[in-house]
Motif scaffolding. Structure first.
Motif, PDB file in Angstrom:
ATOM      1  N   PHE A  11       0.821  -1.139  -0.004  1.00  0.00           N
ATOM      2  CA  PHE A  11      -0.085   0.107   0.099  1.00  0.00           C
ATOM      3  C   PHE A  11       0.885   1.286  -0.001  1.00  0.00           C
ATOM      4  O   PHE A  11       0.365   2.296  -0.570  1.00  0.00           O
ATOM      5  CB  PHE A  11      -0.950  -0.034   1.142  1.00  0.00           C
ATOM      6  N   SER A  12       1.843   1.195   0.735  1.00  0.00           N
ATOM      7  CA  SER A  12       2.919   2.178   0.681  1.00  0.00           C
ATOM      8  C   SER A  12       3.483   2.568  -0.963  1.00  0.00           C
ATOM      9  O   SER A  12       3.354   3.917  -1.191  1.00  0.00           O
ATOM     10  CB  SER A  12       4.169   2.105   1.435  1.00  0.00           C
ATOM     11  N   ALA A  13       3.369   1.499  -1.707  1.00  0.00           N
ATOM     12  CA  ALA A  13       3.844   1.621  -3.072  1.00  0.00           C
ATOM     13  C   ALA A  13       2.964   2.121  -3.953  1.00  0.00           C
ATOM     14  O   ALA A  13       3.159   2.954  -4.968  1.00  0.00           O
ATOM     15  CB  ALA A  13       4.398   0.146  -3.833  1.00  0.00           C
ATOM     16  N   TYR A  18      -3.882   4.786  -5.734  1.00  0.00           N
ATOM     17  CA  TYR A  18      -4.963   3.641  -5.328  1.00  0.00           C
ATOM     18  C   TYR A  18      -6.231   4.135  -5.522  1.00  0.00           C
ATOM     19  O   TYR A  18      -7.226   3.364  -5.776  1.00  0.00           O
ATOM     20  CB  TYR A  18      -4.673   3.722  -3.674  1.00  0.00           C
ATOM     21  N   VAL A  19      -6.786   5.422  -5.337  1.00  0.00           N
ATOM     22  CA  VAL A  19      -8.079   5.745  -5.758  1.00  0.00           C
ATOM     23  C   VAL A  19      -8.344   5.441  -7.192  1.00  0.00           C
ATOM     24  O   VAL A  19      -9.328   5.180  -7.351  1.00  0.00           O
ATOM     25  CB  VAL A  19      -8.200   7.195  -5.525  1.00  0.00           C
ATOM     26  N   THR A  20      -7.603   5.842  -8.058  1.00  0.00           N
ATOM     27  CA  THR A  20      -7.600   5.622  -9.547  1.00  0.00           C
ATOM     28  C   THR A  20      -7.885   4.104  -9.456  1.00  0.00           C
ATOM     29  O   THR A  20      -9.168   3.746 -10.408  1.00  0.00           O
ATOM     30  CB  THR A  20      -6.485   6.131 -10.255  1.00  0.00           C
ATOM     31  N   ARG A 166      -3.513  -8.336 -13.458  1.00  0.00           N
ATOM     32  CA  ARG A 166      -2.753  -7.455 -14.631  1.00  0.00           C
ATOM     33  C   ARG A 166      -3.169  -6.218 -14.827  1.00  0.00           C
ATOM     34  O   ARG A 166      -2.280  -5.404 -15.033  1.00  0.00           O
ATOM     35  CB  ARG A 166      -2.971  -8.619 -15.941  1.00  0.00           C
ATOM     36  N   LEU A 167      -4.542  -6.026 -15.006  1.00  0.00           N
ATOM     37  CA  LEU A 167      -5.050  -4.647 -14.942  1.00  0.00           C
ATOM     38  C   LEU A 167      -4.514  -3.776 -13.813  1.00  0.00           C
ATOM     39  O   LEU A 167      -4.232  -2.576 -14.013  1.00  0.00           O
ATOM     40  CB  LEU A 167      -6.624  -4.980 -15.039  1.00  0.00           C
ATOM     41  N   ALA A 168      -4.536  -4.375 -12.595  1.00  0.00           N
ATOM     42  CA  ALA A 168      -4.100  -3.557 -11.479  1.00  0.00           C
ATOM     43  C   ALA A 168      -2.382  -3.009 -11.616  1.00  0.00           C
ATOM     44  O   ALA A 168      -2.248  -1.951 -11.458  1.00  0.00           O
ATOM     45  CB  ALA A 168      -4.270  -4.274 -10.212  1.00  0.00           C
ATOM     46  N   GLY A 169      -1.773  -3.873 -11.946  1.00  0.00           N
ATOM     47  CA  GLY A 169      -0.566  -3.767 -12.163  1.00  0.00           C
ATOM     48  C   GLY A 169      -0.134  -2.579 -13.358  1.00  0.00           C
ATOM     49  O   GLY A 169       0.667  -1.821 -13.133  1.00  0.00           O
ATOM     50  N   TRP A 170      -0.960  -2.664 -14.196  1.00  0.00           N
ATOM     51  CA  TRP A 170      -1.019  -1.551 -15.417  1.00  0.00           C
ATOM     52  C   TRP A 170      -1.404  -0.349 -14.568  1.00  0.00           C
ATOM     53  O   TRP A 170      -0.794   0.845 -14.949  1.00  0.00           O
ATOM     54  CB  TRP A 170      -1.819  -1.906 -16.404  1.00  0.00           C
ATOM     55  N   THR A 172      -1.519   0.833 -11.740  1.00  0.00           N
ATOM     56  CA  THR A 172      -0.724   1.267 -10.427  1.00  0.00           C
ATOM     57  C   THR A 172       0.881   1.436 -10.837  1.00  0.00           C
ATOM     58  O   THR A 172       1.489   2.057 -10.010  1.00  0.00           O
ATOM     59  CB  THR A 172      -0.828   0.337  -9.345  1.00  0.00           C
ATOM     60  N   GLY A 173       1.084   0.755 -11.739  1.00  0.00           N
ATOM     61  CA  GLY A 173       2.586   0.681 -12.079  1.00  0.00           C
ATOM     62  C   GLY A 173       3.465  -0.219 -11.425  1.00  0.00           C
ATOM     63  O   GLY A 173       4.714  -0.246 -11.244  1.00  0.00           O
ATOM     64  N   HIS A 174       2.840  -1.237 -10.490  1.00  0.00           N
ATOM     65  CA  HIS A 174       3.403  -1.966  -9.841  1.00  0.00           C
ATOM     66  C   HIS A 174       2.626  -3.297 -10.027  1.00  0.00           C
ATOM     67  O   HIS A 174       1.815  -3.876  -9.447  1.00  0.00           O
ATOM     68  CB  HIS A 174       3.102  -1.992  -8.319  1.00  0.00           C
ATOM     69  N   PRO A 175       3.167  -4.252 -10.966  1.00  0.00           N
ATOM     70  CA  PRO A 175       2.631  -5.500 -11.385  1.00  0.00           C
ATOM     71  C   PRO A 175       2.230  -6.559 -10.084  1.00  0.00           C
ATOM     72  O   PRO A 175       1.374  -7.335 -10.349  1.00  0.00           O
ATOM     73  CB  PRO A 175       3.553  -5.888 -12.181  1.00  0.00           C
ATOM     74  N   GLY A 176       3.063  -6.668  -9.213  1.00  0.00           N
ATOM     75  CA  GLY A 176       2.977  -7.652  -8.058  1.00  0.00           C
ATOM     76  C   GLY A 176       1.969  -7.034  -7.083  1.00  0.00           C
ATOM     77  O   GLY A 176       1.607  -7.863  -6.076  1.00  0.00           O
ATOM     78  N   ALA A 177       1.391  -5.829  -7.115  1.00  0.00           N
ATOM     79  CA  ALA A 177       0.609  -5.164  -5.949  1.00  0.00           C
ATOM     80  C   ALA A 177      -0.603  -5.982  -5.697  1.00  0.00           C
ATOM     81  O   ALA A 177      -0.914  -6.199  -4.511  1.00  0.00           O
ATOM     82  CB  ALA A 177       0.374  -3.773  -6.177  1.00  0.00           C
ATOM     83  N   TYR A 178      -1.278  -6.499  -6.580  1.00  0.00           N
ATOM     84  CA  TYR A 178      -2.579  -6.991  -6.488  1.00  0.00           C
ATOM     85  C   TYR A 178      -2.489  -8.617  -6.660  1.00  0.00           C
ATOM     86  O   TYR A 178      -3.696  -9.236  -6.610  1.00  0.00           O
ATOM     87  CB  TYR A 178      -3.583  -6.493  -7.473  1.00  0.00           C
ATOM     88  N   THR A 179      -1.515  -9.111  -6.546  1.00  0.00           N
ATOM     89  CA  THR A 179      -1.266 -10.701  -6.982  1.00  0.00           C
ATOM     90  C   THR A 179      -2.113 -11.457  -5.706  1.00  0.00           C
ATOM     91  O   THR A 179      -2.764 -12.657  -5.853  1.00  0.00           O
ATOM     92  CB  THR A 179      -0.114 -10.933  -7.055  1.00  0.00           C
ATOM     93  N   TYR A 180      -1.981 -10.825  -4.330  1.00  0.00           N
ATOM     94  CA  TYR A 180      -2.478 -11.515  -3.273  1.00  0.00           C
ATOM     95  C   TYR A 180      -4.056 -11.256  -3.127  1.00  0.00           C
ATOM     96  O   TYR A 180      -4.773 -11.612  -2.393  1.00  0.00           O
ATOM     97  CB  TYR A 180      -1.968 -10.998  -2.225  1.00  0.00           C
ATOM     98  N   LEU A 181      -4.692 -10.382  -3.981  1.00  0.00           N
ATOM     99  CA  LEU A 181      -5.959 -10.140  -3.834  1.00  0.00           C
ATOM    100  C   LEU A 181      -7.187 -11.203  -3.923  1.00  0.00           C
ATOM    101  O   LEU A 181      -7.930 -11.510  -2.971  1.00  0.00           O
ATOM    102  CB  LEU A 181      -6.341  -8.893  -4.867  1.00  0.00           C
ATOM    103  N   GLY A 182      -6.992 -11.735  -4.815  1.00  0.00           N
ATOM    104  CA  GLY A 182      -7.755 -13.049  -5.010  1.00  0.00           C
ATOM    105  C   GLY A 182      -7.854 -13.699  -3.863  1.00  0.00           C
ATOM    106  O   GLY A 182      -8.817 -14.236  -3.582  1.00  0.00           O
TER     107      GLY A 182
END
Length: 228
Positions: A11-13, A18-20, A166-170, A172-182
């Motif tokens: 979340f820091s990254a 985050y809002v967008t 994949r969409l989240a990575g695009w 936010t610019g951080h591809p790994g940020a949402y890998t844990y979400l699912g």
């Protein structure tokens, strides 16, 4: 349950985007979900409200704007998120771990947590800590993702575990940020299981409100008059 250090770094990254990201990934329905939560909160007419894991302040700001007589405090353990919330106009913030809030017992009329409880290390302990700072009979509202059932379940899982990261990575610019979400959404207790969790940790009159065919849910309950 998620590792706090990992969640903090993620979340820091992504704080600045985050809002967008939330609006894009939910196709704008996160705004509708918060509006439904706001309708419920308005019925409570709380004098003091604590927005836990406030992040960039979306829900807290909506409450401040709609209920000017309510004193809102937004807490989060991620300083980068609070910086964004403050720039957006959130008046009262506190950098704090939701598992150990530096706040007095029975000091708030209501507490809210939107898309934050699922990221905490211990759901029961977190719920008990929220109850501690609530006045007897005070209200809790939890808004978070859920899992739909029936014909929507399979396609949603495909989106959740493959397309969304994949969409989240695009965005936010951080591809790994949402890998844990699912995985975190799949593991989060939902429906009757979450209502039971509330009962077991100091709450009465729990209620479940599915949103968008079960993709998200609101849970409300009242704090029982005791502390840890």
């Amino acid at each position: 349950m998620p590792d706090p250090s990992y969640v903090h770094s993620v979340f820091s990254a992504i704080a600045e985007r985050y809002v967008t990201a939330n609006h894009v990934l939910s196709l704008g329905t996160d705004i509708t979900w918060r509006q439904r939560a706001l309708q419920i909160i308005a019925e409570w007419k709380p004098a003091r409200l604590l927005d836990i894991a406030t992040g960039t302040g979306d829900l807290a700001l909506a409450i401040e704007n709609a209920l000017p007589e309510t004193e809102v405090l937004g807490t989060d353990f991620c300083r980068a998120m609070l910086d964004v919330a403050e720039r957006r106009g959130l008046r009262r913030t506190l950098e704090a771990d939701a598992m150990h809030l530096p706040l007095q017992d029975a000091s708030f009329d209501a507490a809210t947590v939107a898309f934050g409880l699922r990221n905490m290390a211990d759901y029961p302990a977190a719920l008990r800590e929220f109850r501690r700072v609530l006045k007897p009979g005070g209200h809790l509202l939890v808004l978070d993702f859920s899992m739909p059932e029936g014909v929507l379940a399979a396609p949603y899982r495909l989106y959740l575990h493959h397309a969304l990261p994949r969409l989240a990575g695009w965005v936010t610019g951080h591809p790994g940020a949402y890998t844990y979400l699912g995985d975190s959404i799949e593991a989060f207790p939902r429906g009757a299981a979450f209502l039971q969790l509330l009962r077991q940790n100091g709450y009465s009159h729990p209620r479940h409100i599915p949103l968008s065919m079960g993709i998200a849910a609101i849970y409300t309950a009242e704090a029982v008059g005791c502390t840890n």
